[in-house]
Enzyme design. Structure first.
Site, mmCIF file in Angstrom:
data_model
loop_
_atom_site.group_PDB
_atom_site.id
_atom_site.type_symbol
_atom_site.label_atom_id
_atom_site.label_comp_id
_atom_site.label_asym_id
_atom_site.label_seq_id
_atom_site.Cartn_x
_atom_site.Cartn_y
_atom_site.Cartn_z
ATOM 1 N N LYS A 48 0.816 -1.188 0.000
ATOM 2 C CA LYS A 48 0.000 0.000 0.000
ATOM 3 C C LYS A 48 0.860 1.252 0.000
ATOM 4 O O LYS A 48 0.381 2.355 -0.297
ATOM 5 C CB LYS A 48 -0.866 0.033 1.259
ATOM 6 N N GLY A 49 2.133 1.113 0.350
ATOM 7 C CA GLY A 49 2.984 2.267 0.636
ATOM 8 C C GLY A 49 3.170 3.238 -0.518
ATOM 9 O O GLY A 49 3.365 4.425 -0.303
ATOM 10 N N GLU A 105 7.684 2.085 -6.335
ATOM 11 C CA GLU A 105 7.825 1.646 -4.939
ATOM 12 C C GLU A 105 7.923 2.843 -3.997
ATOM 13 O O GLU A 105 8.348 3.932 -4.411
ATOM 14 C CB GLU A 105 9.092 0.801 -4.784
ATOM 15 N N ASP A 106 7.562 2.624 -2.750
ATOM 16 C CA ASP A 106 7.710 3.686 -1.751
ATOM 17 C C ASP A 106 9.152 3.786 -1.262
ATOM 18 O O ASP A 106 9.712 4.865 -1.199
ATOM 19 C CB ASP A 106 6.740 3.479 -0.578
ATOM 20 N N ASP A 109 14.660 -0.880 0.994
ATOM 21 C CA ASP A 109 15.408 -1.015 2.240
ATOM 22 C C ASP A 109 16.423 -2.148 2.049
ATOM 23 O O ASP A 109 17.492 -1.933 1.500
ATOM 24 C CB ASP A 109 14.379 -1.278 3.349
ATOM 25 N N LYS A 137 17.115 3.588 0.878
ATOM 26 C CA LYS A 137 17.907 3.482 2.110
ATOM 27 C C LYS A 137 19.041 2.500 1.843
ATOM 28 O O LYS A 137 18.966 1.343 2.235
ATOM 29 C CB LYS A 137 16.999 2.895 3.196
ATOM 30 N N PHE A 158 13.976 4.740 10.412
ATOM 31 C CA PHE A 158 12.644 4.270 10.052
ATOM 32 C C PHE A 158 11.733 5.468 9.873
ATOM 33 O O PHE A 158 11.545 6.265 10.786
ATOM 34 C CB PHE A 158 12.083 3.319 11.104
ATOM 35 N N VAL A 159 11.164 5.603 8.674
ATOM 36 C CA VAL A 159 10.375 6.794 8.349
ATOM 37 C C VAL A 159 8.913 6.435 8.079
ATOM 38 O O VAL A 159 8.599 5.305 7.696
ATOM 39 C CB VAL A 159 10.964 7.536 7.129
ATOM 40 N N ASP A 165 4.120 3.472 6.454
ATOM 41 C CA ASP A 165 3.401 3.235 7.708
ATOM 42 C C ASP A 165 4.291 2.684 8.808
ATOM 43 O O ASP A 165 5.376 2.155 8.557
ATOM 44 C CB ASP A 165 2.272 2.232 7.476
HETATM 45 P P1 IMP Z 1 12.726 -4.300 1.663
HETATM 46 O O1 IMP Z 1 12.183 -5.600 1.162
HETATM 47 O O2 IMP Z 1 13.540 -4.481 2.919
HETATM 48 O O3 IMP Z 1 13.461 -3.498 0.627
HETATM 49 O O4 IMP Z 1 11.502 -3.475 2.203
HETATM 50 C C1 IMP Z 1 10.624 -2.830 1.390
HETATM 51 C C2 IMP Z 1 9.350 -2.536 2.140
HETATM 52 O O5 IMP Z 1 9.574 -2.434 3.555
HETATM 53 C C3 IMP Z 1 8.821 -1.192 1.743
HETATM 54 O O6 IMP Z 1 7.977 -1.287 0.629
HETATM 55 C C4 IMP Z 1 8.093 -0.760 2.999
HETATM 56 O O7 IMP Z 1 6.780 -1.270 2.998
HETATM 57 C C5 IMP Z 1 8.863 -1.372 4.114
HETATM 58 N N1 IMP Z 1 9.816 -0.404 4.728
HETATM 59 C C6 IMP Z 1 11.157 -0.419 4.645
HETATM 60 N N2 IMP Z 1 11.710 0.623 5.307
HETATM 61 C C7 IMP Z 1 10.679 1.316 5.803
HETATM 62 C C8 IMP Z 1 10.598 2.544 6.588
HETATM 63 O O8 IMP Z 1 11.585 3.209 6.950
HETATM 64 N N3 IMP Z 1 9.347 2.951 6.914
HETATM 65 C C9 IMP Z 1 8.208 2.275 6.539
HETATM 66 N N4 IMP Z 1 8.250 1.150 5.801
HETATM 67 C C10 IMP Z 1 9.468 0.666 5.443
HETATM 68 MG MG MG Z 2 5.730 -1.142 0.807
#
Ligand code: IMP
Ligand code: MG
Length: 188
Positions: A48-49, A105-106, A109, A137, A158-159, A165
């Site tokens: 949803k982000g 994508e939002d 990470d 990030k 963490f934002v 969210d």
């Molecule tokens: P990844 O698989 O670790 O790259 O994570 C991606 C997903 O983790 C994003 O689409 C977010 O939903 C969530 N996420 C990662 N970092 C943050 C943050 O700082 N705040 C909120 N959601 C995050």
């Molecule tokens: Mg997301």
């Protein structure tokens, strides 16, 4: 119950203001419009982000454009750590074979979510497959991801806000901010 004022008060530092976000999204839209040179684009939003980001970005792009939505979960409940597990909660509603696809994508990470999605969508034979993320990030990356468009590179914090969210809250804030550490300790 948390009131809107409580939610604002949970934010320590504002990392990106509404004006900064809007200006950057307009730049990204212009860049994407130029790069695709009149071709038809399919934006795939990762719910949803990325919902607010896609809603603004698509209106900054001057191309014939269609959208599709996927929802995946990589984090369980209200934790702030990636589980490494990616589950498809909602799949595409149309074929992307032969289409120019841009994943929206939002935040990237660890990269685990997008790594999975790129392989999944790539298997559906789009003509091109690129990635646009509002936030990056890089400090926490576990897998390398070729990101084509990045809104902002941010430090390892963490934002929340503008779609992002914590425990499903804060998505409706117009800015991106850092949660105060005590919020993690106090779920109530
Ligand atoms: P990844 O698989 O670790 O790259 O994570 C991606 C997903 O983790 C994003 O689409 C977010 O939903 C969530 N996420 C990662 N970092 C943050 C943050 O700082 N705040 C909120 N959601 C995050
Ligand atoms: Mg997301």
């Amino acid at each position: 119950m948390r009131t809107p004022a409580d939610l604002q008060a949970d934010i320590g530092e504002i990392l990106l203001t509404e004006a900064q976000i809007q200006a950057r999204v307009a730049e990204l839209g212009a860049q994407i419009s130029a790069d695709y040179g009149g071709r038809r684009l399919t934006l795939v939003s990762v719910l949803k982000g990325s919902l607010p980001f896609m809603a603004d970005l698509m209106r900054s792009i001057s191309l014939p454009l269609q959208i599709d939505l996927m929802e995946v979960s990589s984090y369980g409940g209200s934790t702030t750590e990636s589980s490494g597990l990616v589950r498809i909660l909602k799949d595409l509603s149309s074929s992307i074979e032969g289409e120019d696809v841009l994943i929206c994508e939002d935040i990237i990470d660890t990269g685990l979510t997008l790594n999975y999605l790129v392989r999944y969508l790539g298997g559906k034979k789009p003509a091109t497959l690129r990635i646009c993320t509002l936030l990056d990030k890089p400090a926490r990356r576990l897998v390398e991801i070729p990101v084509d468009y990045t809104g902002f590179t941010i430090p390892d914090q963490f934002v929340v806000g503008y779609g992002l969210d914590y425990g499903e809250l804060y998505r409706n804030l117009r800015f991106v901010g850092v949660l105060k550490p005590e919020v993690y300790a106090d779920p109530g």
